[in-house]
Scaffold this motif. Structure first.
Motif, PDB file in Angstrom:
ATOM      1  N   ARG A  76      35.935  27.424  28.751  1.00  0.00           N
ATOM      2  CA  ARG A  76      36.858  28.556  28.712  1.00  0.00           C
ATOM      3  C   ARG A  76      36.276  29.744  29.458  1.00  0.00           C
ATOM      4  NH1 ARG A  76      38.278  31.315  23.053  1.00  0.00           N
ATOM      5  NH2 ARG A  76      37.259  29.403  22.499  1.00  0.00           N
ATOM      6  N   TRP A  77      35.018  30.084  29.158  1.00  0.00           N
ATOM      7  CA  TRP A  77      34.421  31.267  29.768  1.00  0.00           C
ATOM      8  C   TRP A  77      34.032  31.017  31.218  1.00  0.00           C
ATOM      9  CZ3 TRP A  77      36.447  34.248  26.636  1.00  0.00           C
ATOM     10  CH2 TRP A  77      36.382  34.080  25.257  1.00  0.00           C
ATOM     11  N   GLY A  78      33.620  29.811  31.549  1.00  0.00           N
ATOM     12  CA  GLY A  78      33.256  29.500  32.928  1.00  0.00           C
ATOM     13  C   GLY A  78      34.422  29.687  33.876  1.00  0.00           C
ATOM     14  N   VAL A  79      35.576  29.158  33.507  1.00  0.00           N
ATOM     15  CA  VAL A  79      36.778  29.300  34.339  1.00  0.00           C
ATOM     16  C   VAL A  79      37.092  30.776  34.547  1.00  0.00           C
ATOM     17  CG1 VAL A  79      39.282  28.966  34.389  1.00  0.00           C
ATOM     18  CG2 VAL A  79      37.794  27.077  33.698  1.00  0.00           C
ATOM     19  N   LEU A  80      37.117  31.532  33.452  1.00  0.00           N
ATOM     20  CA  LEU A  80      37.512  32.937  33.533  1.00  0.00           C
ATOM     21  C   LEU A  80      36.519  33.767  34.334  1.00  0.00           C
ATOM     22  CD1 LEU A  80      38.886  33.359  29.904  1.00  0.00           C
ATOM     23  CD2 LEU A  80      40.163  32.890  32.014  1.00  0.00           C
ATOM     24  N   VAL A  81      35.232  33.536  34.147  1.00  0.00           N
ATOM     25  CA  VAL A  81      34.218  34.280  34.892  1.00  0.00           C
ATOM     26  C   VAL A  81      34.338  33.979  36.381  1.00  0.00           C
ATOM     27  CG1 VAL A  81      31.723  34.415  35.354  1.00  0.00           C
ATOM     28  CG2 VAL A  81      32.582  34.587  33.014  1.00  0.00           C
ATOM     29  N   LEU A  82      34.476  32.721  36.734  1.00  0.00           N
ATOM     30  CA  LEU A  82      34.587  32.359  38.149  1.00  0.00           C
ATOM     31  C   LEU A  82      35.819  32.986  38.793  1.00  0.00           C
ATOM     32  CD1 LEU A  82      33.444  28.645  37.905  1.00  0.00           C
ATOM     33  CD2 LEU A  82      32.262  30.468  39.155  1.00  0.00           C
ATOM     34  N   VAL A  83      36.935  32.978  38.091  1.00  0.00           N
ATOM     35  CA  VAL A  83      38.163  33.554  38.651  1.00  0.00           C
ATOM     36  C   VAL A  83      38.034  35.073  38.783  1.00  0.00           C
ATOM     37  CG1 VAL A  83      40.625  33.905  38.223  1.00  0.00           C
ATOM     38  CG2 VAL A  83      39.639  31.636  37.960  1.00  0.00           C
ATOM     39  N   VAL A  84      37.432  35.729  37.803  1.00  0.00           N
ATOM     40  CA  VAL A  84      37.221  37.179  37.898  1.00  0.00           C
ATOM     41  C   VAL A  84      36.323  37.513  39.085  1.00  0.00           C
ATOM     42  CG1 VAL A  84      36.124  39.172  36.774  1.00  0.00           C
ATOM     43  CG2 VAL A  84      37.685  37.722  35.480  1.00  0.00           C
ATOM     44  N   LEU A  85      35.281  36.719  39.295  1.00  0.00           N
ATOM     45  CA  LEU A  85      34.352  36.990  40.391  1.00  0.00           C
ATOM     46  C   LEU A  85      34.968  36.762  41.771  1.00  0.00           C
ATOM     47  CD1 LEU A  85      30.956  35.709  38.945  1.00  0.00           C
ATOM     48  CD2 LEU A  85      31.635  38.075  39.402  1.00  0.00           C
ATOM     49  N   LEU A  86      36.128  36.108  41.831  1.00  0.00           N
ATOM     50  CA  LEU A  86      36.840  36.009  43.108  1.00  0.00           C
ATOM     51  C   LEU A  86      37.191  37.402  43.630  1.00  0.00           C
ATOM     52  CD1 LEU A  86      39.295  33.000  42.744  1.00  0.00           C
ATOM     53  CD2 LEU A  86      37.554  33.311  44.517  1.00  0.00           C
ATOM     54  N   GLY A  87      37.322  38.354  42.713  1.00  0.00           N
ATOM     55  CA  GLY A  87      37.639  39.727  43.101  1.00  0.00           C
ATOM     56  C   GLY A  87      36.453  40.497  43.654  1.00  0.00           C
ATOM     57  N   GLY A  88      35.280  39.904  43.664  1.00  0.00           N
ATOM     58  CA  GLY A  88      34.098  40.568  44.212  1.00  0.00           C
ATOM     59  C   GLY A  88      33.011  40.747  43.176  1.00  0.00           C
ATOM     60  N   MET A  89      32.002  41.520  43.550  1.00  0.00           N
ATOM     61  CA  MET A  89      30.836  41.756  42.712  1.00  0.00           C
ATOM     62  C   MET A  89      31.236  42.463  41.420  1.00  0.00           C
ATOM     63  SD  MET A  89      28.571  44.272  41.600  1.00  0.00           S
ATOM     64  CE  MET A  89      29.116  45.624  42.579  1.00  0.00           C
ATOM     65  N   HIS A  90      30.623  42.020  40.308  1.00  0.00           N
ATOM     66  CA  HIS A  90      30.832  42.661  39.011  1.00  0.00           C
ATOM     67  C   HIS A  90      29.502  42.797  38.288  1.00  0.00           C
ATOM     68  CE1 HIS A  90      35.033  41.658  39.640  1.00  0.00           C
ATOM     69  NE2 HIS A  90      35.353  42.319  38.549  1.00  0.00           N
ATOM     70  N   ARG A  91      29.378  43.883  37.564  1.00  0.00           N
ATOM     71  CA  ARG A  91      28.236  44.034  36.658  1.00  0.00           C
ATOM     72  C   ARG A  91      28.566  43.293  35.368  1.00  0.00           C
ATOM     73  NH1 ARG A  91      26.436  50.139  36.225  1.00  0.00           N
ATOM     74  NH2 ARG A  91      24.895  49.105  34.908  1.00  0.00           N
ATOM     75  N   PHE A  92      27.526  43.041  34.558  1.00  0.00           N
ATOM     76  CA  PHE A  92      27.689  42.319  33.299  1.00  0.00           C
ATOM     77  C   PHE A  92      28.744  42.991  32.428  1.00  0.00           C
ATOM     78  CE2 PHE A  92      26.754  41.226  28.932  1.00  0.00           C
ATOM     79  CZ  PHE A  92      26.458  39.873  28.990  1.00  0.00           C
ATOM     80  N   SER A  93      28.632  44.311  32.272  1.00  0.00           N
ATOM     81  CA  SER A  93      29.571  45.034  31.403  1.00  0.00           C
ATOM     82  C   SER A  93      30.998  44.969  31.946  1.00  0.00           C
ATOM     83  CB  SER A  93      29.131  46.492  31.234  1.00  0.00           C
ATOM     84  OG  SER A  93      29.037  47.131  32.496  1.00  0.00           O
ATOM     85  N   GLU A  94      31.160  44.967  33.257  1.00  0.00           N
ATOM     86  CA  GLU A  94      32.494  44.846  33.851  1.00  0.00           C
ATOM     87  C   GLU A  94      33.080  43.462  33.572  1.00  0.00           C
ATOM     88  OE1 GLU A  94      31.946  47.756  37.742  1.00  0.00           O
ATOM     89  OE2 GLU A  94      31.434  45.631  37.922  1.00  0.00           O
ATOM     90  N   LEU A  95      32.253  42.441  33.696  1.00  0.00           N
ATOM     91  CA  LEU A  95      32.715  41.083  33.398  1.00  0.00           C
ATOM     92  C   LEU A  95      33.135  40.973  31.938  1.00  0.00           C
ATOM     93  CD1 LEU A  95      30.161  38.859  35.331  1.00  0.00           C
ATOM     94  CD2 LEU A  95      32.630  38.939  35.682  1.00  0.00           C
ATOM     95  N   ARG A  96      32.363  41.570  31.066  1.00  0.00           N
ATOM     96  CA  ARG A  96      32.672  41.501  29.632  1.00  0.00           C
ATOM     97  C   ARG A  96      34.016  42.172  29.336  1.00  0.00           C
ATOM     98  NH1 ARG A  96      30.013  43.438  24.398  1.00  0.00           N
ATOM     99  NH2 ARG A  96      31.053  42.028  22.959  1.00  0.00           N
TER     100      ARG A  96
END
Length: 131
Positions: free
Chosen positions: A39-59
């Motif tokens: 669940r989290w792997g899919v969502l993290v990978l898709v969010v990162l398609l938008g570019g660089m993110h910090r840990f807190s931004e990903l959360r």
């Protein structure tokens, strides 16, 4: 001519030996599948398609994920070569995450699945009610 066929055969065998066999119970490629399709792997990978993110931004972007699960997910994706972790030498710690080229490939494929689920969710809900 026989040498050519033998060489091709040897190359084909070498390529087959390197390829993952997800249906085989003992194949280590299953761990990669688990990391990418969690669940989290899919969502993290898709969010990162938008570019660089910090840990807190990903959360913040990935609603509902705990710090522990996000850290574990990122560690797995970094270990598999899908995500780059860049720690800046500042206080407080500043860590940025981006997709590798291979990570972008898999994330683009997952984005198609995510889009399909979002677009077809009313149909899915109707099927659940009818079941």
């Amino acid at each position: 001519m026989t040498n050519s066929k033998t060489l091709r055969g040897a190359l084909a065998q070498a390529n087959a030996a390197q390829r993952g066999q997800l249906l085989a119970a003992a194949c280590p490629s299953r761990a990669v599948l688990s990391h990418v399709t969690s669940r989290w792997g899919v969502l993290v990978l898709v969010v990162l398609l938008g570019g660089m993110h910090r840990f807190s931004e990903l959360r913040r972007e990935v609603g509902g994920v705990s710090e522990k699960m996000l850290a574990q997910t990122l560690d797995a994706l970094v270990g598999d070569g899908f995500v780059l972790r860049h720690a800046l030498p500042v206080i407080p710690p500043h860590v940025e995450y981006t997709l590798t080229p291979m990570g972008r490939e898999i994330a683009e494929r997952l984005e198609v699945l995510v889009d399909w689920i979002e677009e077809n969710f009313p149909r899915i809900q109707a099927a659940r009610v009818g079941a």
